[in-house]
Structures are given as C-alpha cells and as structure tokens.
Design a protein around this motif. Sequence first.
Motif, PDB file in Angstrom:
ATOM      1  N   PHE A 299       0.855  -1.191   0.000  1.00  5.68           N
ATOM      2  CA  PHE A 299       0.000   0.000   0.000  1.00  5.68           C
ATOM      3  C   PHE A 299       0.898   1.250   0.000  1.00  5.68           C
ATOM      4  N   PRO A 300       0.585   2.298  -0.751  1.00  6.79           N
ATOM      5  CA  PRO A 300      -0.516   2.375  -1.709  1.00  6.79           C
ATOM      6  C   PRO A 300      -0.092   1.820  -3.067  1.00  6.79           C
ATOM      7  N   LEU A 301      -1.027   1.227  -3.785  1.00 13.05           N
ATOM      8  CA  LEU A 301      -0.717   0.642  -5.088  1.00 13.05           C
ATOM      9  C   LEU A 301      -0.633   1.736  -6.149  1.00 13.05           C
ATOM     10  N   GLY A 302       0.525   1.815  -6.805  1.00 17.88           N
ATOM     11  CA  GLY A 302       0.688   2.796  -7.878  1.00 17.88           C
ATOM     12  C   GLY A 302       0.231   2.242  -9.213  1.00 17.88           C
ATOM     13  N   GLU A 303       0.167   3.111 -10.220  1.00 12.39           N
ATOM     14  CA  GLU A 303      -0.262   2.681 -11.541  1.00 12.39           C
ATOM     15  C   GLU A 303       0.702   1.663 -12.140  1.00 12.39           C
ATOM     16  N   ASN A 304       1.967   1.720 -11.737  1.00 10.10           N
ATOM     17  CA  ASN A 304       2.947   0.775 -12.263  1.00 10.10           C
ATOM     18  C   ASN A 304       2.679  -0.650 -11.804  1.00 10.10           C
ATOM     19  N   MET A 305       1.850  -0.787 -10.767  1.00  8.23           N
ATOM     20  CA  MET A 305       1.467  -2.117 -10.286  1.00  8.23           C
ATOM     21  C   MET A 305       0.290  -2.683 -11.087  1.00  8.23           C
ATOM     22  N   ARG A 306      -0.267  -1.896 -11.992  1.00  5.30           N
ATOM     23  CA  ARG A 306      -1.389  -2.313 -12.831  1.00  5.30           C
ATOM     24  C   ARG A 306      -2.520  -2.913 -11.997  1.00  5.30           C
ATOM     25  N   THR A 308      -6.150  -3.730 -10.274  1.00  3.86           N
ATOM     26  CA  THR A 308      -7.574  -3.625 -10.564  1.00  3.86           C
ATOM     27  C   THR A 308      -8.210  -2.764  -9.471  1.00  3.86           C
ATOM     28  N   ASN A 309      -9.418  -2.291  -9.719  1.00  6.58           N
ATOM     29  CA  ASN A 309     -10.128  -1.530  -8.689  1.00  6.58           C
ATOM     30  C   ASN A 309     -10.326  -2.378  -7.438  1.00  6.58           C
ATOM     31  N   HIS A 310     -10.620  -3.656  -7.645  1.00  3.78           N
ATOM     32  CA  HIS A 310     -10.808  -4.545  -6.504  1.00  3.78           C
ATOM     33  C   HIS A 310      -9.531  -4.652  -5.679  1.00  3.78           C
ATOM     34  N   ALA A 311      -8.374  -4.775  -6.361  1.00  2.00           N
ATOM     35  CA  ALA A 311      -7.100  -4.868  -5.653  1.00  2.00           C
ATOM     36  C   ALA A 311      -6.811  -3.593  -4.875  1.00  2.00           C
ATOM     37  N   THR A 312      -7.158  -2.440  -5.439  1.00  3.12           N
ATOM     38  CA  THR A 312      -6.940  -1.167  -4.745  1.00  3.12           C
ATOM     39  C   THR A 312      -7.757  -1.117  -3.468  1.00  3.12           C
ATOM     40  N   VAL A 313      -9.026  -1.502  -3.545  1.00  4.30           N
ATOM     41  CA  VAL A 313      -9.885  -1.518  -2.347  1.00  4.30           C
ATOM     42  C   VAL A 313      -9.352  -2.511  -1.329  1.00  4.30           C
ATOM     43  N   GLN A 314      -8.953  -3.697  -1.790  1.00  4.63           N
ATOM     44  CA  GLN A 314      -8.421  -4.714  -0.873  1.00  4.63           C
ATOM     45  C   GLN A 314      -7.163  -4.209  -0.182  1.00  4.63           C
ATOM     46  N   SER A 315      -6.314  -3.511  -0.939  1.00  4.63           N
ATOM     47  CA  SER A 315      -5.085  -2.969  -0.352  1.00  4.63           C
ATOM     48  C   SER A 315      -5.395  -1.964   0.746  1.00  4.63           C
ATOM     49  N   ILE A 316      -6.412  -1.131   0.524  1.00  8.75           N
ATOM     50  CA  ILE A 316      -6.792  -0.131   1.524  1.00  8.75           C
ATOM     51  C   ILE A 316      -7.339  -0.804   2.768  1.00  8.75           C
ATOM     52  N   ILE A 317      -8.224  -1.798   2.577  1.00  2.40           N
ATOM     53  CA  ILE A 317      -8.809  -2.511   3.715  1.00  2.40           C
ATOM     54  C   ILE A 317      -7.720  -3.190   4.523  1.00  2.40           C
ATOM     55  N   ASN A 318      -6.742  -3.793   3.819  1.00  2.00           N
ATOM     56  CA  ASN A 318      -5.642  -4.471   4.500  1.00  2.00           C
ATOM     57  C   ASN A 318      -4.767  -3.486   5.268  1.00  2.00           C
ATOM     58  N   ALA A 319      -4.451  -2.344   4.645  1.00  2.00           N
ATOM     59  CA  ALA A 319      -3.566  -1.359   5.278  1.00  2.00           C
ATOM     60  C   ALA A 319      -4.211  -0.739   6.511  1.00  2.00           C
ATOM     61  N   LEU A 320      -5.524  -0.473   6.467  1.00  2.00           N
ATOM     62  CA  LEU A 320      -6.214   0.172   7.588  1.00  2.00           C
ATOM     63  C   LEU A 320      -6.765  -0.818   8.601  1.00  2.00           C
ATOM     64  N   LYS A 321      -6.556  -2.125   8.344  1.00  2.00           N
ATOM     65  CA  LYS A 321      -7.038  -3.179   9.234  1.00  2.00           C
ATOM     66  C   LYS A 321      -8.531  -3.035   9.507  1.00  2.00           C
ATOM     67  N   LEU A 322      -9.280  -2.751   8.450  1.00  2.00           N
ATOM     68  CA  LEU A 322     -10.723  -2.546   8.612  1.00  2.00           C
ATOM     69  C   LEU A 322     -11.477  -3.862   8.701  1.00  2.00           C
ATOM     70  N   SER A 323     -10.826  -4.953   8.349  1.00  2.00           N
ATOM     71  CA  SER A 323     -11.490  -6.252   8.432  1.00  2.00           C
ATOM     72  C   SER A 323     -10.434  -7.320   8.667  1.00  2.00           C
ATOM     73  N   GLU A 324     -10.752  -8.282   9.519  1.00  2.00           N
ATOM     74  CA  GLU A 324      -9.794  -9.334   9.833  1.00  2.00           C
ATOM     75  C   GLU A 324      -9.667 -10.325   8.677  1.00  2.00           C
ATOM     76  N   GLY A 325      -8.469 -10.868   8.547  1.00  2.00           N
ATOM     77  CA  GLY A 325      -8.235 -11.924   7.575  1.00  2.00           C
ATOM     78  C   GLY A 325      -8.120 -11.472   6.140  1.00  2.00           C
ATOM     79  N   VAL A 326      -8.035 -10.184   5.871  1.00  2.00           N
ATOM     80  CA  VAL A 326      -7.899  -9.668   4.515  1.00  2.00           C
ATOM     81  C   VAL A 326      -6.411  -9.448   4.215  1.00  2.00           C
ATOM     82  N   SER A 327      -5.884 -10.198   3.283  1.00  2.00           N
ATOM     83  CA  SER A 327      -4.468 -10.079   2.947  1.00  2.00           C
ATOM     84  C   SER A 327      -4.271  -8.991   1.902  1.00  2.00           C
ATOM     85  N   SER A 328      -3.013  -8.688   1.618  1.00  2.00           N
ATOM     86  CA  SER A 328      -2.719  -7.728   0.564  1.00  2.00           C
ATOM     87  C   SER A 328      -2.929  -8.395  -0.791  1.00  2.00           C
ATOM     88  N   PRO A 329      -3.133  -7.635  -1.859  1.00  2.00           N
ATOM     89  CA  PRO A 329      -3.317  -8.216  -3.187  1.00  2.00           C
ATOM     90  C   PRO A 329      -2.125  -9.070  -3.618  1.00  2.00           C
TER      91      PRO A 329
END
Length: 366
Positions: A299-306, A308-329
Amino acid sequence: MLGTVLLLLALAKPVSLSPAGAASRRAEALKRLLEVFGMEDPPPPPAHFKQPPQYMVDLFNSVANADGVTKNPDILEGNTVRSFLDKTHGKMRFLFVLSSVAKNEKILTAELHLFRLWPRATEGPKRQHLCQVSVYQVLERSEPDAPAGKKLLAARLVSLQDSGWEVFAITQAVRDWTEDESRNQGLLVTVQGVDGSPVDPALLQFASGGDHHESKKPMLVLFTDDGRRGTSLPVAGFPGGSHVPVPRLSRLRGTRSLDRLQPCQRHPLSVDFEEIGWSGWIISPRGYNAYHCKGSCPFPLGENMRPTNHATVQSIINALKLSEGVSSPCCVPDKLYSINLLYFDDDENVVLKQYDDMVAGSCGCH
C-alpha cells in the motif's frame, strides 16, 4: 497459468525427498504437464529421422516466433493443423489414414496438396496449354472409374507450362471419413483436356510418395479446432522481443524475504523440452520462456502495479485493518499469450497446435 508454473517448478530438483519420492513427484508433474498440452501420454519419437513437411515448418514460422509465441494470430483457422502423407505411393490414387484425429475435433477446412512436376519433353507440336484436374472421393474402391464409384470434390484448369503446388479443398469428404472410417476409400485424381479429351501423361504429372523427394510428397492438411480455449485471446508479439535468453529453472529460486522486498514484476521462467525429455517428438520450439510473476503489492498501489479496482480496495482494507483476515493483493499475470508447438503425433504425422494462456505477458496486483 499459475498451475502450469507450479508444475514446471516441480520438475526442478526436489528438496528433501527420497529417490523414490523424487521420481514419483517428477512423474506426476510430467503427467499434469501433458494434461496442459491435451495429451495422455507423450508421442514416441519417430523410429527413423524424419523431415517434417516444409509447408508445416513454414506455417509454424509464419504463426510463431522462435520461442513458439504467437506473433500472427489471424493465420490459423482453429487451433490445430494436422498433416498426413499418402499411404498408397501411387500416381493418381491417394489414401490418408486419419485415425489420429480426435473425436472432439471440429474439421474446419481440409486441403489436398499435390506437387506438379515440370512437364517432360514430348514429340510433335504442343497444342494444349491448359488442362482440367479433377479430384474425386472414391466410393467404391474396386470400381472407382464407374459413375457410381466416385464423387466429384473439386476441379480446376491448370497450365501445362508450369510447376508447383496445387491445393484442392475437400472438406466435406474428410468430415465424412472422420464420422465413419469405413467410408474412407481414398481419392482419385484425373487429368483431361479442356474439351474432355485425353492428355498426354508426360505433360502433367504429380509427385508421388515413393518416387520423389520428401518435400514434394502428396499431403492432406486439416485445419481443426479441439474446443480448448483459454481466458485470453492470442496476441501478436510480447514485450521483450522475439527471443530472450533465459536462465534455467534452478536459477530462478529466490528467498521469500527478497520476494517481499521487490515490487510485483515479471521474471523469466525457462521451459526446456530437452530437459523434460520431450525433445524427441517436439520439432519446434526447443523450449520457451513462460515467465512468472512475483513480488509484493504494498500500500498504496501505484499505476505501475497495474492494479484492478478490486485490488486497490483490498489494499486499503488491508492497510487500515478494517477487516480481519484480509491479505494484501497478489502479484499475478494480468496478460497471457499463446504458444505454438510443431510436433510428431503417435502416427508420426506432423501437427501444429496452438495453446492459449501459456506465457505471462505482464504482471499486476490483483
């Protein structure tokens, strides 16, 4: 693609396994790899050195680069091209054994390829410049010349002053033969003058299987599709050029800690058919670079990481620990390319087959 990569890694020297365990693991990996290529067992190498038809070699070079990666996806009709040589070695009668065509293969186009020899010198004036060549499906092997003994498939006027390949479309006949092998009584070719008169045989002859060079033998070519399709379409070319030197599998091993430090990116993954033990029946390529994806998706995922929108949201959830058991993309292939194999099948016929989703074209965080 990930499953294929894991299988190829399994072919490398196993770690902490007994000799029996290592042999079992390798055998299972090779079995699974054959499944990727749509085979139950590897075809045996030809008993004697055999030159593949030049037409098939040229077709492979037109479709693929030196590593087998598709460079021109619009050439092939379907994903398989099969070639068969004549079994009769006759002059104007031909028979092709099609037992290697799978029941699930759809016959798209079938072509009879005949090589026309230069006309021999004859006495007297040459009044004829054209003749008609007709191709018949034989219905009654014992009486092919009888009206009910043959069926016209194709006819064309050809020059008597030339040499080279003549190609005739005979698709419907081959479809009949693959549906019922007993109906395959072969083909009959006739030559007549434009007005239906006989033609001096010296003026037009086709190369036969027994008397002429391998490259001029009569040949049946089938364009088919076996229904095996990947999730992506073949794409012309791929980043990195037509041929990239790659390290062997054993050099690709890195530490997990190093992987975590590196950003998601594409790395070489060599597939060497000689090391696997398949070089005897595969004509081209000798191997190819499958590539694989590894690295972190921090986190944060840059454009060079190509991402998806889903991966960006997952990365945010993982970084902020908003939900248990969510890994990074995960770092995975986001573009895949097809490869082509030119090989001998069980009957020593030469086959060109295209396989989807075999090369990682680029990587991204998903």
